[in-house]
Design a protein around this motif. Structure first.
Motif, short mmCIF file in Angstrom:
data_model
loop_
_atom_site.label_atom_id
_atom_site.label_comp_id
_atom_site.label_asym_id
_atom_site.label_seq_id
_atom_site.Cartn_x
_atom_site.Cartn_y
_atom_site.Cartn_z
N LYS A 115 0.87 -1.18 0.00
CA LYS A 115 0.00 0.00 0.00
C LYS A 115 0.90 1.22 0.00
O LYS A 115 2.04 1.15 0.43
CB LYS A 115 -0.79 0.05 1.30
CG LYS A 115 -1.98 -0.84 1.37
CD LYS A 115 -2.71 -0.57 2.70
CE LYS A 115 -3.31 -1.84 3.21
NZ LYS A 115 -3.76 -1.79 4.58
N ALA A 116 0.33 2.37 -0.40
CA ALA A 116 1.13 3.60 -0.40
C ALA A 116 0.80 4.47 0.80
O ALA A 116 -0.31 4.41 1.34
CB ALA A 116 0.87 4.37 -1.69
N ASN A 117 1.77 5.27 1.19
CA ASN A 117 1.59 6.33 2.19
C ASN A 117 0.86 5.91 3.47
O ASN A 117 -0.26 6.29 3.66
CB ASN A 117 0.85 7.54 1.58
CG ASN A 117 1.55 8.07 0.39
OD1 ASN A 117 2.76 8.23 0.39
ND2 ASN A 117 0.79 8.32 -0.66
N PRO A 118 1.49 5.21 4.33
CA PRO A 118 2.83 4.64 4.26
C PRO A 118 2.81 3.25 3.65
O PRO A 118 1.75 2.63 3.57
CB PRO A 118 3.23 4.57 5.74
CG PRO A 118 1.95 4.34 6.44
CD PRO A 118 0.88 5.05 5.66
N GLY A 119 4.00 2.79 3.20
CA GLY A 119 4.11 1.47 2.60
C GLY A 119 3.87 0.38 3.64
O GLY A 119 4.60 0.26 4.63
N GLU A 120 2.79 -0.35 3.45
CA GLU A 120 2.44 -1.47 4.34
C GLU A 120 2.13 -2.66 3.47
O GLU A 120 1.77 -2.49 2.31
CB GLU A 120 1.14 -1.15 5.10
CG GLU A 120 1.26 -0.21 6.25
CD GLU A 120 -0.12 -0.01 6.89
OE1 GLU A 120 -0.42 -0.73 7.86
OE2 GLU A 120 -0.89 0.84 6.41
N VAL A 121 2.16 -3.87 4.04
CA VAL A 121 1.78 -5.04 3.26
C VAL A 121 0.27 -4.98 3.02
O VAL A 121 -0.51 -4.85 3.95
CB VAL A 121 2.12 -6.36 4.00
CG1 VAL A 121 1.58 -7.55 3.21
CG2 VAL A 121 3.62 -6.49 4.20
N ASN A 122 -0.10 -5.02 1.76
CA ASN A 122 -1.51 -5.03 1.39
C ASN A 122 -1.98 -6.48 1.33
O ASN A 122 -2.92 -6.88 1.99
CB ASN A 122 -1.65 -4.33 0.04
CG ASN A 122 -3.08 -4.04 -0.32
OD1 ASN A 122 -3.98 -4.71 0.17
ND2 ASN A 122 -3.30 -3.08 -1.17
N GLU A 123 -1.24 -7.27 0.54
CA GLU A 123 -1.59 -8.68 0.41
C GLU A 123 -0.38 -9.39 -0.21
O GLU A 123 0.38 -8.79 -0.95
CB GLU A 123 -2.79 -8.82 -0.52
CG GLU A 123 -3.33 -10.23 -0.64
CD GLU A 123 -4.67 -10.27 -1.38
OE1 GLU A 123 -5.62 -9.59 -0.93
OE2 GLU A 123 -4.76 -10.97 -2.39
N ILE A 124 -0.22 -10.67 0.11
CA ILE A 124 0.78 -11.48 -0.58
C ILE A 124 0.02 -12.48 -1.46
O ILE A 124 -0.73 -13.31 -0.94
CB ILE A 124 1.72 -12.18 0.41
CG1 ILE A 124 2.52 -11.13 1.21
CG2 ILE A 124 2.68 -13.12 -0.33
CD1 ILE A 124 3.47 -11.69 2.24
N ILE A 125 0.18 -12.34 -2.76
CA ILE A 125 -0.56 -13.17 -3.71
C ILE A 125 0.29 -14.39 -4.06
O ILE A 125 1.45 -14.26 -4.44
CB ILE A 125 -0.86 -12.39 -5.01
CG1 ILE A 125 -1.74 -11.17 -4.70
CG2 ILE A 125 -1.52 -13.28 -6.05
CD1 ILE A 125 -1.98 -10.28 -5.91
#
Ligand SMILES: Nc1ncnc2c1ncn2[C@@H]1O[C@H](COP(=O)(O)OP(=O)(O)O)[C@@H](O)[C@H]1O
Ligand SMILES: [Mg+2]
Length: 298
Positions: A235-245
């Protein structure tokens, strides 16, 4: 959710795919990122580039990292390389904390980083020589140059090579240090489409034939779906894990798979995670009519 936009549903449907990822996660962990934070002080106040990032890369895995521009991908790879300190959290390579640059991590960047005053062979020999390898460095370098198919160019200088060839030398140079992991930051981003696709197939061959784990940053959906075992979407602002595909496209990968349902589902899923609103934004742009009545095209 519609099966076409959810590659996980393919995994549920296919015991083969499920077994593949189960086996992957039983391998030893090469790289472990644990609760990583990075904040930059700026005149306008602190900017959090990475927030509570945790993931693992398994032995001989090919992992891609994708995310919108500015979401912290290069910051992440610079921390993994030991070129930048984390604000909090830690990075473990083979279980040991990373605290600076080292030959156990090979780097390939988008910009051409070869030493222009050294030949191909001298560039590839540079790391092993620095590590104290004397006469053995030259035959060793030849072996890596062979592997990337540039034997005829070992005495050429970087300016005499095409972009794709320069990146092949950069890969040989990174591999010559015998790293545990290759860290690649948009390495094919500056290449034309055809060279880029050749380099992707080529990198998969190298990966298949060497004991190497790869973390590969890209913002290209096709590239991620074509190369990766798993794709870490940030994800942006801040960079976080969104998902691991977990990419359900079988290996060996071929460009013919670009039209397979699994490939398209993977791309849809990434796109959905990165641009959930994009389709609607386009709908709301007011287009003034600038043509004359009667020349309609649809
Ligand atoms: N040295 C720095 N000083 C201040 N801000 C920085 C610095 N490096 C990166 N940033 C900021 O951190 C964020 C992530 O940047 P970066 O890692 O380059 O993103 P990406 O590679 O995903 O495009 C951006 O908002 C960028 O402006
Ligand atoms: Mg970047």
């Amino acid at each position: 959710m519609n099966a076409l936009v959810d590659p996980l549903s393919y995994r549920e449907q296919s015991p083969d795919v499920r077994a593949r990822f189960q086996a992957l996660k039983e391998r030893p962990v090469v790289l472990s990122v644990e609760n990583l934070y990075k904040t930059f002080p700026t005149p306008g106040g602190p900017v959090t580039a990475l927030k509570d990032l945790s993931f693992q890369v398994f032995r001989r895995e090919f992992m891609c990292v994708i995310g919108p521009s500015g979401c912290g991908k290069s910051t992440l790879i610079r921390i993994l390389a030991g070129l930048e300190d984390a604000s909090d959290g830690q990075v473990l390579l083979d279980g040991k904390p990373v605290s600076g640059p080292g030959p156990d991590r090979g780097m390939v960047f988008q910009s051409y980083t070869l030493f222009p005053w050294l030949t191909v062979k001298q560039n590839v020999m540079f790391g092993p020589r620095m590590a104290g390898q004397g006469a053995a460095a030259e035959p060793e370098a030849r072996q890596w140059i062979d592997l990337v198919g540039l034997s005829r160019f070992e005495n050429s200088y970087p300016h005499q090579l095409s972009g794709g060839m320069k990146q092949r030398v950069a890969i040989a140079r990174a591999l010559a240090n015998r790293p545990r992991i290759l860290l690649m930051d948009e390495p094919f981003g500056a290449l034309d489409a055809q060279t880029r696709s050749q380099m992707q197939s080529y990198l998969l061959q190298i990966w298949k034939n060497l004991d190497i784990t790869i973390l590969f940053i890209t913002h290209d959906l096709d590239e991620a779906a074509f190369l990766a075992d798993r794709i870490l979407v940030l994800k942006a602002n801040p960079g976080e894990v969104n998902e691991i595909i977990e990419v359900p496209v079988p290996r060996p990968r071929t460009p013919a798979q670009f039209v397979s349902p699994e490939f398209i589902a993977t791309k849809y899923r990434i796109d959905h995670l990165i641009h959930p609103e994009a389709a609607h934004e386009m709908d709301s742009i007011p287009f003034p009519r600038m043509t004359v009545a009667g020349d309609d095209v649809e």
